[in-house]
Design an enzyme around this catalytic site. Structure first.
Site, short mmCIF file in Angstrom:
data_model
loop_
_atom_site.label_atom_id
_atom_site.label_comp_id
_atom_site.label_asym_id
_atom_site.label_seq_id
_atom_site.Cartn_x
_atom_site.Cartn_y
_atom_site.Cartn_z
N HIS A 110 0.85 -1.19 0.00
CA HIS A 110 0.00 0.00 0.00
C HIS A 110 0.88 1.24 0.00
O HIS A 110 1.95 1.25 0.63
CB HIS A 110 -0.89 -0.01 1.25
CG HIS A 110 -1.34 1.37 1.69
ND1 HIS A 110 -0.68 2.09 2.65
CD2 HIS A 110 -2.38 2.13 1.27
CE1 HIS A 110 -1.30 3.25 2.82
NE2 HIS A 110 -2.32 3.30 2.00
N ASN A 112 0.35 5.76 -0.06
CA ASN A 112 -0.52 6.93 -0.15
C ASN A 112 0.32 8.17 0.05
O ASN A 112 1.16 8.22 0.95
CB ASN A 112 -1.62 6.85 0.91
CG ASN A 112 -2.48 8.10 0.96
OD1 ASN A 112 -2.16 9.07 1.63
ND2 ASN A 112 -3.59 8.06 0.25
#
Length: 304
Positions: A110, A112
């Site tokens: 992940h 971000n």
């Protein structure tokens, strides 16, 4: 907290380019299929570009989302820990991605990177950066974890010797499933409310983190993608994906912000894996490769 006027359009240009570069790298690594693109708009203001690679040779599902949204007041998830900003209008933009590989020996990952600005007429805007990345292996290898964290450290190094240790620790604490008593994976970097430097330096740090993601992740994918696996490994992968779902729906601030701000549900929940399973009170076989994950990897460690 810095209040200098930021160049939000420069942040947008960078994020759009970052989305392109990451999608290109992942599609090239997969080799079978590319990303489908879905452009969407939000009635309250803003919109985004969602890109999803599905049923690839390497990636069972990979989503890379760009969004820029605005509103008349910050949602509770963003203003709860700084109530002085409640009632301000906001702009929020970022790139968020989650990658669920097909081979259980290839970790999920992940990333971000995001930017917020809160404004009220007659007052200086308040802004901050946030983001980071983390690695979630099912069948972990210490050399992969060291490579991951070495790349993260190198991305932080130009900004001070204290940056990587602080944001590595924050990642370990943030991606922690309190009800399970375990970390989601082997961590990486997490930062939020970043305005400790001037805008240009904070923006440069965000770029360093964003640009280092493929350098951190793709070599691990390439090293593990041809490793043989069978039904046992697949079932364990699906079981451990359940932890990913639990974290994203219970704890993740980005998910909560998106839903509370009236964001696009399909894009917000693109992080969820395509297949997952839960099993009551499952325990790994003692001494197995599955047990190694619990014994040595699902806790904060100094990987360097």
């Amino acid at each position: 907290m810095s209040t200098a006027k930021p160049d939000i359009d420069a942040v947008e240009r960078y994020l759009l380019g970052l989305q392109d570069r990451i999608c290109d790298a992942l599609a090239s690594t997969d080799g079978k299929t590319g990303f489908t693109e879905d452009r969407w708009s939000r009635p309250e203001g803003g919109g985004g570009i969602t890109r999803v690679l599905a049923d690839g040779a390497v990636f069972e599902k990979a989503g890379v989302n760009y969004s820029r949204v605005s509103g008349s007041s910050l949602p509770p998830s963003a203003s709860a820990h700084r109530p002085e900003l409640a009632g301000r209008g906001f702009s929020a933009l970022g790139v968020s991605l989650v990658i669920h590989p097909r081979n259980p020996y290839v970790p999920t990952s992940h990333m971000n990177v995001r930017f917020f600005m809160a404004e009220r007429e007659g007052m200086e805007p308040v802004w901050w950066f946030g983001g980071g990345y983390d690695l979630t292996p099912y069948y972990p290898y210490e050399e992969d974890c060291r490579h991951w964290h070495r790349t993260a450290r190198d991305a932080c190094a130009p900004f001070g010797d204290d940056v990587y240790p602080a944001y590595k620790k924050w990642c370990d604490e943030y991606f922690f499933l309190k009800h399970r008593g375990e970390t989601r994976g082997v961590g990486g970097l997490f930062f939020d409310d970043l305005s400790r430097w001037d805008f240009d330096t904070c923006f440069a740090f965000q770029r360093s983190v964003g640009d280092s993601f493929t350098e951190a992740y793709v070599p691990i994918v390439n090293k593990r993608l041809a490793q043989p696996w069978g039904e046992r490994e697949r079932q364990f992968q699906l079981y451990r994906r359940g932890r990913y779902v639990e974290f994203n729906l219970v704890f993740d601030r980005g998910t909560l912000f998106g839903l509370q701000s009236g964001g696009r549900t399909e894009s917000i929940l693109m992080s969820l894996p395509p297949l997952v399973r839960w099993e009551y009170d499952w325990k790994p076989e003692p001494g197995s490769h599955e047990a190694l994950l619990y014994a040595d990897f699902l806790r904060p460690r100094d990987w360097l």
